[in-house]
Design a protein around this motif. Structure first.
Motif, PDB file in Angstrom:
ATOM      1  N   HIS A 238       0.639  -0.887   0.263  1.00 44.49           N
ATOM      2  CA  HIS A 238       0.416   0.214  -0.577  1.00 44.49           C
ATOM      3  C   HIS A 238       1.178   1.395  -0.152  1.00 44.49           C
ATOM      4  N   SER A 240       1.080   5.587   1.029  1.00 39.05           N
ATOM      5  CA  SER A 240       0.422   6.639   1.208  1.00 39.05           C
ATOM      6  C   SER A 240       0.173   8.378   0.648  1.00 39.05           C
ATOM      7  N   GLU A 241      -0.410   8.969   1.212  1.00 39.24           N
ATOM      8  CA  GLU A 241      -0.754  10.226   0.322  1.00 39.24           C
ATOM      9  C   GLU A 241       0.055  10.707  -0.338  1.00 39.24           C
ATOM     10  N   GLN A 242       1.224  10.510   0.628  1.00 38.01           N
ATOM     11  CA  GLN A 242       2.425  11.180   0.473  1.00 38.01           C
ATOM     12  C   GLN A 242       3.500  10.584  -0.440  1.00 38.01           C
ATOM     13  N   GLN A 243       3.092   9.190  -0.676  1.00 40.16           N
ATOM     14  CA  GLN A 243       3.981   8.678  -1.071  1.00 40.16           C
ATOM     15  C   GLN A 243       3.689   8.762  -2.381  1.00 40.16           C
ATOM     16  N   LYS A 244       1.956   8.743  -2.435  1.00 43.14           N
ATOM     17  CA  LYS A 244       1.560   8.457  -4.155  1.00 43.14           C
ATOM     18  C   LYS A 244       2.061   9.975  -5.082  1.00 43.14           C
ATOM     19  N   GLU A 245       1.559  11.084  -4.066  1.00 34.95           N
ATOM     20  CA  GLU A 245       2.342  12.434  -4.286  1.00 34.95           C
ATOM     21  C   GLU A 245       3.773  12.745  -4.608  1.00 34.95           C
ATOM     22  N   GLU A 248       4.293  10.884  -8.099  1.00 33.41           N
ATOM     23  CA  GLU A 248       3.687  11.559  -9.573  1.00 33.41           C
ATOM     24  C   GLU A 248       4.336  12.385  -9.799  1.00 33.41           C
TER      25      GLU A 248
END
Length: 357
Positions: A238, A240-245, A248
């Motif tokens: 999975h 986190s939102e920071q990892q996604k940010e 990208e």
């Protein structure tokens, strides 16, 4: 022989009678010699390859335009072998690669050549300038290295999961490259996970991959001496939102970098454009985001804030921006890119969308 003719033209322009080449990649480039521990002398009177008894047969097979000199026959002394060549060829002013010779070797060679009134003059980048733009054959070798690397990473994907160690993943990846035809790995593989991914040149160890980790893989294959260079960052389980940010953001930065590569473009321009993309995390961005790659892993042109070279068709260059946050982790995405007459062609094709494994 075209390479040698170009070297001879440069020597003439610089007032030199010959050059002693010691950097391994330069020896390979100018002579075709495929192994290690060899040195070349180029002069109008002939071409010489200095090596020892272990490699003379290979050298004679690989370098038909060179006279092979076995330095074991000169009291096992390379300086003595070089002295003999210079005297035989009538060299009075010998260039040498001043960045790639140890002080003690220089001292001994200088002492011997001085006895014959032969002058030594340090040179820089004579062969490297010729290597800057790759030939069709060099590009073809690089393409194959990139294809091998892509296949090997694809085969590694099923093994990237919680509980496996970085070292085990690294071993599988390198084995796979060789099974697909790599002469060798291109360089020491960087395969790290979790918070370690903030280390730009971290080394794989016994750490086990965990749920929620980023796994960063920076690796390359070598084919006929030519190296590929790829980095991909994966998420496990999975994100986190920071990892996604951040992922990208780096993906956008990398694509922006590639779009700003092409003939006639100065090496600093991709960095300027990437900084606009990573502005929020600029303090964690490393500006050395690309470099030439060929027989050496790192060669001109070097991209970044201080890059001054102009990209030309035939240059092979990496594009590898990243964001690295100490104690948290990092993301890097890298491709090997060929500069063409019309722009830039990416030679490594493994997908860049975020993969959650």
């Amino acid at each position: 022989m075209e390479k040698i003719e170009k070297v001879l033209e440069i020597l003439k322009e610089q007032g030199l009678d010959g050059i002693y080449i010691t950097k391994e990649a330069n020896v390979k480039y100018i002579s075709g010699y495929p192994d290690e521990l060899a040195y070349a002398v180029i002069c109008p009177q002939g071409n010489y390859l200095i090596t020892d008894s272990r490699f003379t047969e290979l050298a004679e097979q690989s370098c038909p335009d060179f006279e092979v000199v076995n330095w074991h026959n000169y009291d096992r002394s390379i300086p003595k072998a070089l002295e003999s060549i210079c005297v035989k060829a009538g060299i009075q002013k010998l260039g040498f690669e001043e960045c790639f010779i140890t002080y003690d070797k220089y001292e001994e060679i200088h002492r011997r050549l001085s006895e014959h009134q032969i002058e030594m003059k340090g040179t820089r980048n004579i062969v490297e300038e010729l290597r800057y733009v790759k030939s069709e054959e060099e590009v073809a070798n690089t393409r194959i290295a990139c294809e091998i690397a892509d296949k090997a990473l694809e085969e590694l994907i099923p093994y990237i999961k919680p509980g496996v160690t970085e070292r085990e993943l690294c071993a599988r990846l390198e084995f796979s490259m060789k099974m697909h035809g790599a002469q060798d790995i291109g360089f020491e593989t960087i395969l790290i996970s979790g918070a370690k991914t903030s280390l730009l040149h971290g080394k794989p160890g016994d750490k086990k991959v965990e749920e929620g980790d980023f796994v960063l893989v920076d690796y390359g294959a070598k084919y006929n001496g030519y190296i590929s260079d790829t980095t991909r960052t994966f998420a496990v389980g999975h994100v986190s939102e920071q990892q996604k940010e951040i992922y990208e953001l780096v993906r956008e930065a990398q694509e922006t970098g590639v779009r700003n590569m092409g003939p006639g473009i100065v090496a600093s321009k991709p960095d300027t454009e990437i900084r606009k993309v990573v502005k929020k995390y600029e303090e964690y961005y490393y500006s050395g985001m690309g470099h030439g790659v060929g027989l050496d892993l790192h060669e001109e042109p070097f991209l970044g804030m201080y890059g001054t070279k102009i990209m030309q068709p035939g240059c092979v260059i990496t594009m590898e921006p990243g964001i690295y946050i100490p104690g948290w982790g990092g993301v890097r995405i890298e491709d090997t890119v060929l500069i063409t007459e019309n722009g830039a062609e990416t030679l490594t094709h493994f997908p860049k969308d975020l993969m959650i494994l």
